[in-house]
Design a protein around this motif. Structure first.
Motif, PDB file in Angstrom:
ATOM      1  N   SER A 157       0.831  -1.200   0.000  1.00 23.49           N
ATOM      2  CA  SER A 157       0.000   0.000   0.000  1.00 23.49           C
ATOM      3  C   SER A 157       0.869   1.255   0.000  1.00 23.49           C
ATOM      4  CB  SER A 157      -0.934   0.024   1.223  1.00 23.49           C
ATOM      5  OG  SER A 157      -0.192   0.057   2.426  1.00 23.49           O
ATOM      6  N   ARG A 158       0.300   2.321  -0.471  1.00 25.65           N
ATOM      7  CA  ARG A 158       0.960   3.620  -0.497  1.00 25.65           C
ATOM      8  C   ARG A 158       0.984   4.198   0.920  1.00 25.65           C
ATOM      9  NH1 ARG A 158      -1.131   8.752  -0.964  1.00 25.65           N
ATOM     10  NH2 ARG A 158      -0.016  10.306  -2.229  1.00 25.65           N
TER      11      ARG A 158
ATOM     12  N   PHE B 191       0.097   8.737  -7.282  1.00 23.87           N
ATOM     13  CA  PHE B 191       0.071   7.275  -7.274  1.00 23.87           C
ATOM     14  C   PHE B 191       1.050   6.652  -6.266  1.00 23.87           C
ATOM     15  CE2 PHE B 191      -1.747   8.096 -11.462  1.00 23.87           C
ATOM     16  CZ  PHE B 191      -2.773   7.168 -11.499  1.00 23.87           C
ATOM     17  N   PHE B 192       2.178   7.324  -5.997  1.00 22.09           N
ATOM     18  CA  PHE B 192       3.240   6.666  -5.233  1.00 22.09           C
ATOM     19  C   PHE B 192       3.658   7.389  -3.956  1.00 22.09           C
ATOM     20  CE2 PHE B 192       3.946   5.427  -9.709  1.00 22.09           C
ATOM     21  CZ  PHE B 192       3.750   4.063  -9.572  1.00 22.09           C
ATOM     22  N   GLY B 193       3.245   8.626  -3.764  1.00 18.47           N
ATOM     23  CA  GLY B 193       3.619   9.343  -2.555  1.00 18.47           C
ATOM     24  C   GLY B 193       4.542  10.515  -2.846  1.00 18.47           C
ATOM     25  N   LYS B 194       4.774  11.331  -1.843  1.00 15.87           N
ATOM     26  CA  LYS B 194       5.559  12.547  -2.002  1.00 15.87           C
ATOM     27  C   LYS B 194       7.010  12.236  -2.352  1.00 15.87           C
ATOM     28  CE  LYS B 194       4.906  16.162   0.369  1.00 15.87           C
ATOM     29  NZ  LYS B 194       4.871  17.196   1.438  1.00 15.87           N
ATOM     30  N   VAL B 195       7.634  13.184  -3.054  1.00 15.64           N
ATOM     31  CA  VAL B 195       9.034  12.990  -3.448  1.00 15.64           C
ATOM     32  C   VAL B 195       9.989  13.411  -2.340  1.00 15.64           C
ATOM     33  CG1 VAL B 195       8.551  13.199  -5.913  1.00 15.64           C
ATOM     34  CG2 VAL B 195       9.098  15.265  -4.586  1.00 15.64           C
TER      35      VAL B 195
ATOM     36  N   MET C 199       3.090  11.687   5.377  1.00 15.63           N
ATOM     37  CA  MET C 199       4.101  12.352   4.559  1.00 15.63           C
ATOM     38  C   MET C 199       4.006  13.879   4.589  1.00 15.63           C
ATOM     39  SD  MET C 199       4.189   9.896   1.156  1.00 15.63           S
ATOM     40  CE  MET C 199       2.430  10.036   0.852  1.00 15.63           C
ATOM     41  N   ASN C 200       2.843  14.410   4.900  1.00 14.82           N
ATOM     42  CA  ASN C 200       2.643  15.857   4.773  1.00 14.82           C
ATOM     43  C   ASN C 200       3.473  16.667   5.757  1.00 14.82           C
ATOM     44  OD1 ASN C 200       0.929  15.713   2.589  1.00 14.82           O
ATOM     45  ND2 ASN C 200      -0.932  15.623   3.842  1.00 14.82           N
ATOM     46  N   THR C 201       3.620  16.169   6.966  1.00 13.60           N
ATOM     47  CA  THR C 201       4.451  16.854   7.960  1.00 13.60           C
ATOM     48  C   THR C 201       5.310  15.812   8.660  1.00 13.60           C
ATOM     49  OG1 THR C 201       2.697  16.649   9.622  1.00 13.60           O
ATOM     50  CG2 THR C 201       2.794  18.707   8.360  1.00 13.60           C
TER      51      THR C 201
ATOM     52  N   ILE D 179       7.549   2.343   0.671  1.00 19.63           N
ATOM     53  CA  ILE D 179       8.151   3.675   0.666  1.00 19.63           C
ATOM     54  C   ILE D 179       8.798   3.879  -0.698  1.00 19.63           C
ATOM     55  CG2 ILE D 179       9.827   5.191   1.781  1.00 19.63           C
ATOM     56  CD1 ILE D 179       9.517   3.389   4.295  1.00 19.63           C
ATOM     57  N   ASN D 180       8.136   4.643  -1.559  1.00 22.40           N
ATOM     58  CA  ASN D 180       8.575   4.817  -2.946  1.00 22.40           C
ATOM     59  C   ASN D 180       9.462   6.049  -3.102  1.00 22.40           C
ATOM     60  OD1 ASN D 180       7.066   2.599  -4.219  1.00 22.40           O
ATOM     61  ND2 ASN D 180       5.266   3.775  -3.610  1.00 22.40           N
ATOM     62  N   ILE D 181      10.574   5.874  -3.804  1.00 20.95           N
ATOM     63  CA  ILE D 181      11.502   6.968  -4.098  1.00 20.95           C
ATOM     64  C   ILE D 181      11.343   7.359  -5.568  1.00 20.95           C
ATOM     65  CG2 ILE D 181      13.891   7.737  -3.895  1.00 20.95           C
ATOM     66  CD1 ILE D 181      12.618   6.609  -1.293  1.00 20.95           C
ATOM     67  N   ALA D 182      11.376   8.641  -5.854  1.00 20.57           N
ATOM     68  CA  ALA D 182      11.250   9.121  -7.236  1.00 20.57           C
ATOM     69  C   ALA D 182      12.581   8.971  -7.965  1.00 20.57           C
ATOM     70  CB  ALA D 182      10.812  10.582  -7.251  1.00 20.57           C
ATOM     71  N   GLY D 183      12.528   8.370  -9.168  1.00 25.51           N
ATOM     72  CA  GLY D 183      13.716   8.202  -9.999  1.00 25.51           C
ATOM     73  C   GLY D 183      13.599   8.968 -11.297  1.00 25.51           C
ATOM     74  N   ASN D 184      14.663   8.946 -12.073  1.00 27.06           N
ATOM     75  CA  ASN D 184      14.661   9.701 -13.329  1.00 27.06           C
ATOM     76  C   ASN D 184      13.633   9.171 -14.318  1.00 27.06           C
ATOM     77  OD1 ASN D 184      16.979   7.624 -13.217  1.00 27.06           O
ATOM     78  ND2 ASN D 184      16.638   7.840 -15.417  1.00 27.06           N
ATOM     79  N   HIS D 185      13.349   7.858 -14.286  1.00 24.30           N
ATOM     80  CA  HIS D 185      12.343   7.311 -15.193  1.00 24.30           C
ATOM     81  C   HIS D 185      10.925   7.515 -14.673  1.00 24.30           C
ATOM     82  CE1 HIS D 185      15.044   5.655 -18.097  1.00 24.30           C
ATOM     83  NE2 HIS D 185      15.680   4.912 -17.214  1.00 24.30           N
TER      84      HIS D 185
END
Length: 546
Positions: A200-201, A251-255, A207-209, A226-232
């Motif tokens: 689950s996300r 879809f995945f959560g804050k960067v 994540m907001n604070t 816990i999703n991390i933002a990547g270049n793709h």
């Protein structure tokens, strides 16, 4: 006649292979001695007896179990429609063209001088173009489906086997930042409903604070990804847009966000209690130039807030875990990927088009800012900074290093800066490096470990890392250890399931043929008995006539 005995002989040969290979596939963590390091672990994770001990206590309530267990994956890179050959074309364009020509030839479209394709031309195009494209399309579609289930098998098996408290994926969740919103949503749905099914996300309120929770109090963290933002996922600095970041976060959560976990296990005597600080950082636009100054400012502001909110560097009761995508700067030759930057042209803003590492300046800012490391021995805590560890993706080959300070030379050359510089040494070579250069152990000098995890994609072996963290009451510091685990290339998954499918088909065929033979045999025997009875009756009738 085809005999069932032949099929059963094949089955006797095939069945043991299917059973053994399936047991390996579904219990591969056991065969690879994969498990979270225990509290009694040493730095020597290659000790076989130690690993067997970890496996023995893996799913128990042993006191050797670390309270924080992070299951780490990197770079799944889900592909989609854009990788299929002509995905929007009809399956048989030549037949469609032929039918359209027939309709035009009969005046349906009021066209004149229409050439209707001949049957010969249509068949030629069908065999030369349509069928090969359909085969490629089908093969790639099957490959995408199999890849999803291969990745899902890794996550499901390791999660069941190792029982983590937290899970993270270090960026490049999807295969391209250039896809449209519909394709992004389709791949995102596959990510959640197939690859990380039951995951689950992380909720927005977390994540907001910056929040603080009790470690182990919420079992939901074991299923949160816990999703991390990547270049793709969102692009490099030169092509990150607010729209791409917005759809990723939806879809995945804050960067950029952070959360802390307090340890309360009844044995700690420190006040305040030991704390694990988990920081998710978007390093995709940390270097300049960037297409969106506002998004870059957001990243800078988040880092500044994280530094301001950090505990004093003298405190050993806090462990900082930095999760991001692009690895920190390292000199050439340390990892497979050397430092590399490529930029867009002036008409596109000169932004970063591609980078292998962060710049040395950006890396220095993170090491000295977030971790509080310093070259000044008179600074707080002697410059050793805060205890922590960094996890990154991006470099599919993986790398494991120790970032530390090194003086360039005892006698600097003319024009050479003699100030200490950040240097990276392979983690496995750190003991030899300390001996050769007469430097202090990492516990006595500024430095931090960075683990760039090898990709979980099939061609790189389906990798994962199992990270344990625990607070040592004796020394009053946090300790971390990790083990790495790999299934093997995706062909293993395919071969095992193909063998199982063949085995099932052979078994069904053997049972069917055996049943058919029994039926035919019984029917034949019945006919023979009936024939014998008729012959006997006929003979008896002949005797009475005489």
């Amino acid at each position: 006649m085809f005999q069932s005995s032949f099929l059963f002989r094949i089955l006797r040969l095939l069945l043991p292979i299917c059973i053994i290979s399936s047991i390996y596939l579904y219990l591969y963590p056991l065969f690879h001695l994969c498990g979270f390091p225990g509290v009694s672990s040493s730095n020597d994770n290659d000790n076989i007896l130690q690993k067997i001990g970890q496996i023995a206590s893996q799913n128990s309530r042993s006191t050797d179990r670390a309270p924080f267990r992070l299951l780490v994956f990197g770079d799944p890179q889900l592909e989609g429609d854009t990788s299929l050959p002509e995905p929007n074309s009809p399956w048989f364009p030549s037949l469609a063209n032929a039918w359209e020509g027939v309709k035009r030839g009969h005046g349906h479209n009021n066209s004149t001088n229409v050439t209707v394709p001949t049957v010969k031309d249509t068949i030629f195009q069908l065999l030369r173009t349509d069928l090969p494209r359909l085969l490629k399309y089908s093969r790639k579609s099957l490959d995408l489906l199999g890849n999803d289930y291969y990745l899902a098998h890794i996550y499901r098996t390791l999660h069941w086997w190792s029982d983590p408290t937290h899970v993270t994926v270090l960026g490049d969740l999807l295969g391209s930042q250039w896809i449209d919103d519909d394709e992004f949503q389709r791949r995102s749905n596959r990510y959640w409903k197939r690859v990380f099914k039951d995951g689950s996300r992380v909720p927005d309120e977390v994540m907001n604070t910056p929040t603080r929770e009790i470690l182990g109090a919420a079992s939901a963290w074991a299923k949160r990804i816990i999703n991390i933002a990547g270049n793709h996922d969102i692009g490099y600095a030169g092509d990150i847009t607010e729209e791409r970041v917005s759809r990723f976060e939806r879809f995945f959560g804050k960067v950029n966000w952070e959360v802390s976990f307090e340890l309360h296990n009844g044995t700690n005597t420190t006040n305040p209690p030991p704390l694990i600080r988990l920081i998710v950082l978007n390093t995709m636009n940390l270097d300049t130039p960037a297409l969106s100054p506002r998004l870059q400012t957001d990243t800078y502001s988040f880092i500044n807030d994280a530094i301001i909110g950090s505990p004093p560097v003298e405190s050993n009761t806090t462990l900082t875990l930095l999760l991001t995508h692009i690895p920190l700067h390292k000199q050439s030759g340390v990892c497979v990927d050397a430092p590399y930057f490529n930029f867009y042209g002036e008409e596109q803003g000169n932004g970063i088009k591609e980078q292998n590492h962060l710049s040395d300046y950006a890396s220095k800012s993170l090491l000295e800012g977030v971790f509080g490391l310093s070259a000044n021995p008179d600074s707080a805590a002697g410059g050793k900074g805060r205890r922590g560890i960094i996890f990154t993706g991006h470099d599919h080959e993986g790398c494991d290093v120790f970032h530390h300070l090194r003086s360039p030379s005892a006698i600097p050359q003319s024009g050479e800066d003699d100030s200490p510089v950040w240097h990276a040494t392979r983690w496995r070579d750190r003991q030899r490096y300390r001996t050769e250069h007469s430097i202090l152990a990492e516990d006595d000098r500024p430095g931090v470990r960075e683990v760039t995890l090898r990709a979980m994609m099939g061609e790189f072996g389906g990798n994962a890392a199992l990270v344990s963290a625990w607070f040592d009451n004796t020394t009053g510091i946090w300790k971390t250890e990790l083990n790495k685990c790999a299934l093997g290339v995706q062909h293993i998954w395919w071969v095992v399931h193909i063998l199982d499918l063949i085995g099932v088909l052979v078994l069904i065929s053997a049972i069917f043929v055996y049943s058919w033979e029994r039926f035919i045999g019984a029917h034949t025997i019945k006919r023979m008995k009936s024939r014998k009875k008729k012959v006997k009756t006929k003979k008896q009738g002949s005797k009475k006539t005489e």
